[in-house]
Write a protein that holds these residues in place. Structure first.
Motif, PDB file in Angstrom:
ATOM      1  N   GLU A  22       0.818  -1.034  -0.158  1.00 59.63           N
ATOM      2  CA  GLU A  22      -0.022  -0.148   0.065  1.00 59.63           C
ATOM      3  C   GLU A  22       0.958   1.137  -0.159  1.00 59.63           C
ATOM      4  OE1 GLU A  22      -2.847  -0.076   3.121  1.00 59.63           O
ATOM      5  OE2 GLU A  22      -3.571  -2.107   2.553  1.00 59.63           O
ATOM      6  N   PHE A  23       0.398   2.264  -0.797  1.00 59.97           N
ATOM      7  CA  PHE A  23       1.173   3.451  -0.901  1.00 59.97           C
ATOM      8  C   PHE A  23       0.320   4.617  -1.539  1.00 59.97           C
ATOM      9  CE2 PHE A  23       1.566   1.606  -4.955  1.00 59.97           C
ATOM     10  CZ  PHE A  23       1.719   2.734  -5.840  1.00 59.97           C
ATOM     11  N   SER A  24       0.795   5.720  -1.133  1.00 57.92           N
ATOM     12  CA  SER A  24       0.047   6.980  -1.392  1.00 57.92           C
ATOM     13  C   SER A  24       0.942   7.910  -2.385  1.00 57.92           C
ATOM     14  CB  SER A  24      -0.598   7.982  -0.338  1.00 57.92           C
ATOM     15  OG  SER A  24      -1.235   7.203   0.612  1.00 57.92           O
ATOM     16  N   ILE A  25       0.418   8.387  -3.236  1.00 54.80           N
ATOM     17  CA  ILE A  25       0.943   9.414  -4.275  1.00 54.80           C
ATOM     18  C   ILE A  25      -0.080  10.456  -4.318  1.00 54.80           C
ATOM     19  CG2 ILE A  25       1.919   9.848  -6.548  1.00 54.80           C
ATOM     20  CD1 ILE A  25       3.252   7.235  -6.433  1.00 54.80           C
ATOM     21  N   GLY A  26       0.450  11.739  -4.114  1.00 54.69           N
ATOM     22  CA  GLY A  26      -0.439  12.723  -3.937  1.00 54.69           C
ATOM     23  C   GLY A  26      -1.729  12.386  -3.142  1.00 54.69           C
ATOM     24  N   ARG A  27      -2.854  12.597  -3.603  1.00 54.55           N
ATOM     25  CA  ARG A  27      -4.031  12.423  -2.650  1.00 54.55           C
ATOM     26  C   ARG A  27      -4.666  11.138  -2.835  1.00 54.55           C
ATOM     27  NH1 ARG A  27      -7.143  18.323  -2.925  1.00 54.55           N
ATOM     28  NH2 ARG A  27      -5.570  19.478  -1.750  1.00 54.55           N
ATOM     29  N   ARG A  28      -3.952  10.385  -3.825  1.00 49.64           N
ATOM     30  CA  ARG A  28      -4.613   8.894  -3.888  1.00 49.64           C
ATOM     31  C   ARG A  28      -3.783   7.854  -3.333  1.00 49.64           C
ATOM     32  NH1 ARG A  28      -5.173   8.824 -10.448  1.00 49.64           N
ATOM     33  NH2 ARG A  28      -6.222   6.700 -10.008  1.00 49.64           N
ATOM     34  N   LYS A  29      -4.452   6.773  -2.724  1.00 52.43           N
ATOM     35  CA  LYS A  29      -3.992   5.555  -2.274  1.00 52.43           C
ATOM     36  C   LYS A  29      -3.832   4.388  -3.332  1.00 52.43           C
ATOM     37  CE  LYS A  29      -5.337   7.059   2.142  1.00 52.43           C
ATOM     38  NZ  LYS A  29      -4.688   6.854   3.362  1.00 52.43           N
ATOM     39  N   PHE A  30      -2.949   3.485  -3.087  1.00 53.12           N
ATOM     40  CA  PHE A  30      -2.913   2.527  -4.191  1.00 53.12           C
ATOM     41  C   PHE A  30      -2.495   1.273  -3.399  1.00 53.12           C
ATOM     42  CE2 PHE A  30      -1.823   6.408  -6.229  1.00 53.12           C
ATOM     43  CZ  PHE A  30      -2.616   6.231  -7.584  1.00 53.12           C
ATOM     44  N   LYS A  31      -2.813   0.043  -3.907  1.00 48.87           N
ATOM     45  CA  LYS A  31      -2.452  -1.302  -3.698  1.00 48.87           C
ATOM     46  C   LYS A  31      -2.036  -1.988  -4.788  1.00 48.87           C
ATOM     47  CE  LYS A  31      -5.538  -2.002   0.215  1.00 48.87           C
ATOM     48  NZ  LYS A  31      -6.975  -2.904   0.985  1.00 48.87           N
ATOM     49  N   ILE A  32      -1.126  -2.762  -4.275  1.00 46.99           N
ATOM     50  CA  ILE A  32      -0.218  -3.904  -5.379  1.00 46.99           C
ATOM     51  C   ILE A  32      -0.683  -5.089  -4.537  1.00 46.99           C
ATOM     52  CG2 ILE A  32       1.562  -4.538  -6.625  1.00 46.99           C
ATOM     53  CD1 ILE A  32       2.585  -1.716  -6.568  1.00 46.99           C
ATOM     54  N   HIS A  33      -1.446  -5.873  -5.125  1.00 51.12           N
ATOM     55  CA  HIS A  33      -1.717  -7.255  -4.610  1.00 51.12           C
ATOM     56  C   HIS A  33      -0.712  -8.171  -5.333  1.00 51.12           C
ATOM     57  CE1 HIS A  33      -5.406  -6.372  -2.626  1.00 51.12           C
ATOM     58  NE2 HIS A  33      -5.668  -5.598  -3.669  1.00 51.12           N
ATOM     59  N   PRO A  34      -0.302  -9.363  -4.680  1.00 50.15           N
ATOM     60  CA  PRO A  34       0.432 -10.411  -5.208  1.00 50.15           C
ATOM     61  C   PRO A  34       0.127 -10.734  -6.716  1.00 50.15           C
ATOM     62  CG  PRO A  34       0.053 -10.744  -3.179  1.00 50.15           C
ATOM     63  CD  PRO A  34      -0.632  -9.785  -3.424  1.00 50.15           C
ATOM     64  N   PRO A  35       1.132 -10.798  -7.407  1.00 51.38           N
ATOM     65  CA  PRO A  35       0.571 -11.122  -8.949  1.00 51.38           C
ATOM     66  C   PRO A  35       0.204 -12.455  -9.293  1.00 51.38           C
ATOM     67  CG  PRO A  35       2.912 -10.663  -8.700  1.00 51.38           C
ATOM     68  CD  PRO A  35       2.090 -10.435  -7.396  1.00 51.38           C
ATOM     69  N   THR A  36      -0.696 -12.430 -10.284  1.00 47.63           N
ATOM     70  CA  THR A  36      -1.037 -13.948 -10.695  1.00 47.63           C
ATOM     71  C   THR A  36      -0.086 -14.299 -11.647  1.00 47.63           C
ATOM     72  OG1 THR A  36      -2.135 -12.853 -12.411  1.00 47.63           O
ATOM     73  CG2 THR A  36      -3.597 -13.344 -10.358  1.00 47.63           C
ATOM     74  N   ILE A  37       0.062 -15.354 -12.318  1.00 47.89           N
ATOM     75  CA  ILE A  37       0.894 -15.760 -13.204  1.00 47.89           C
ATOM     76  C   ILE A  37       0.865 -14.836 -14.454  1.00 47.89           C
ATOM     77  CG2 ILE A  37       1.724 -17.628 -14.741  1.00 47.89           C
ATOM     78  CD1 ILE A  37       1.056 -19.659 -12.620  1.00 47.89           C
ATOM     79  N   GLY A  38      -0.433 -14.669 -15.027  1.00 47.05           N
ATOM     80  CA  GLY A  38      -0.558 -13.652 -16.109  1.00 47.05           C
ATOM     81  C   GLY A  38       0.002 -12.336 -15.955  1.00 47.05           C
ATOM     82  N   LYS A  39      -0.455 -11.640 -14.590  1.00 50.81           N
ATOM     83  CA  LYS A  39       0.279 -10.590 -14.384  1.00 50.81           C
ATOM     84  C   LYS A  39       1.665 -10.456 -14.309  1.00 50.81           C
ATOM     85  CE  LYS A  39      -0.300  -6.706 -10.938  1.00 50.81           C
ATOM     86  NZ  LYS A  39      -1.267  -6.230  -9.999  1.00 50.81           N
ATOM     87  N   MET A  40       2.275 -11.507 -13.761  1.00 46.29           N
ATOM     88  CA  MET A  40       3.744 -11.704 -13.572  1.00 46.29           C
ATOM     89  C   MET A  40       4.382 -11.712 -15.095  1.00 46.29           C
ATOM     90  SD  MET A  40       5.481 -13.153 -10.641  1.00 46.29           S
ATOM     91  CE  MET A  40       5.838 -14.606 -10.322  1.00 46.29           C
ATOM     92  N   GLN A  41       3.561 -12.402 -15.987  1.00 47.27           N
ATOM     93  CA  GLN A  41       4.328 -12.294 -17.422  1.00 47.27           C
ATOM     94  C   GLN A  41       4.320 -10.894 -17.982  1.00 47.27           C
ATOM     95  OE1 GLN A  41       5.408 -14.979 -18.664  1.00 47.27           O
ATOM     96  NE2 GLN A  41       6.347 -13.895 -20.725  1.00 47.27           N
ATOM     97  N   ILE A  42       3.305 -10.272 -17.717  1.00 51.52           N
ATOM     98  CA  ILE A  42       3.012  -8.751 -18.137  1.00 51.52           C
ATOM     99  C   ILE A  42       4.294  -7.769 -17.443  1.00 51.52           C
ATOM    100  CG2 ILE A  42       1.693  -6.574 -18.187  1.00 51.52           C
ATOM    101  CD1 ILE A  42      -0.728  -8.750 -18.463  1.00 51.52           C
ATOM    102  N   LEU A  43       4.420  -8.074 -16.058  1.00 48.05           N
ATOM    103  CA  LEU A  43       5.397  -7.375 -15.430  1.00 48.05           C
ATOM    104  C   LEU A  43       6.928  -7.625 -15.920  1.00 48.05           C
ATOM    105  CD1 LEU A  43       4.132  -7.625 -11.637  1.00 48.05           C
ATOM    106  CD2 LEU A  43       3.957  -5.625 -13.405  1.00 48.05           C
ATOM    107  N   SER A  44       6.946  -8.965 -16.578  1.00 41.59           N
ATOM    108  CA  SER A  44       8.104  -9.282 -16.831  1.00 41.59           C
ATOM    109  C   SER A  44       8.969  -8.261 -17.809  1.00 41.59           C
ATOM    110  CB  SER A  44       8.191 -10.782 -17.455  1.00 41.59           C
ATOM    111  OG  SER A  44       7.620 -10.902 -18.760  1.00 41.59           O
TER     112      SER A  44
END
Length: 144
Positions: free
Chosen positions: A21-43
């Motif tokens: 979890e992190f904030s940038i500006g006034r917005r808050k964000f979450k990064i959930h553990p990646p699925t295999i498909g998301k991991m391929q995109i992040l690669s």
């Protein structure tokens, strides 16, 4: 809290699969553990970072700072992509670019270091890179 302690906590949270979890500006964000498909995109983003694995193991904070300073545009795209969970969002280059621009103009490069280290821990970077190398080896040595 001191910076090293914050990094240790963030890495611990990532290993236990707690969303980052992190904030940038006034917005808050979450990064959930990646699925295999998301991991391929992040690669593709991880490969573009040209991470020095030896330096990462010896001095993770220094290597993360070097990467954040030299590859800021890739880091913000990686962060943007990592914040999305839906397949439609992950494949939407325009949406990823818009979020990356938000990160770029509403934060400082130094703030990305903690997020990068957390992401690397979250995807278990060593296993991830081993998998990519194995895939490359299999492609080169495929039977004819």
């Amino acid at each position: 809290m001191e910076k090293e302690r914050l990094i240790e906590i963030a890495v611990s949270d990532a290993v236990t699969e707690k969303p980052i979890e992190f904030s940038i500006g006034r917005r808050k964000f979450k990064i959930h553990p990646p699925t295999i498909g998301k991991m391929q995109i992040l690669s593709k983003y991880f490969l573009l970072l040209d991470i020095d694995e030896v330096r990462l193991e010896e001095e993770p904070q220094l290597e993360a700072m070097r990467i954040c300073e030299s590859k800021a545009d890739i880091i913000v795209e990686l962060m943007a992509c990592a914040t999305f969970n839906e397949k439609e969002d992950l494949l939407n280059d325009k949406k990823i670019k818009e979020m990356a621009e938000y990160f770029k103009w509403n934060s400082k490069v130094a703030e990305f270091q903690l997020i990068l280290l957390s992401l690397l821990a979250q995807v278990q970077y060593e296993n991830f890179i081993t998998s990519i190398r194995l895939t490359e080896t299999l492609r080169q040595n495929k039977p004819k």
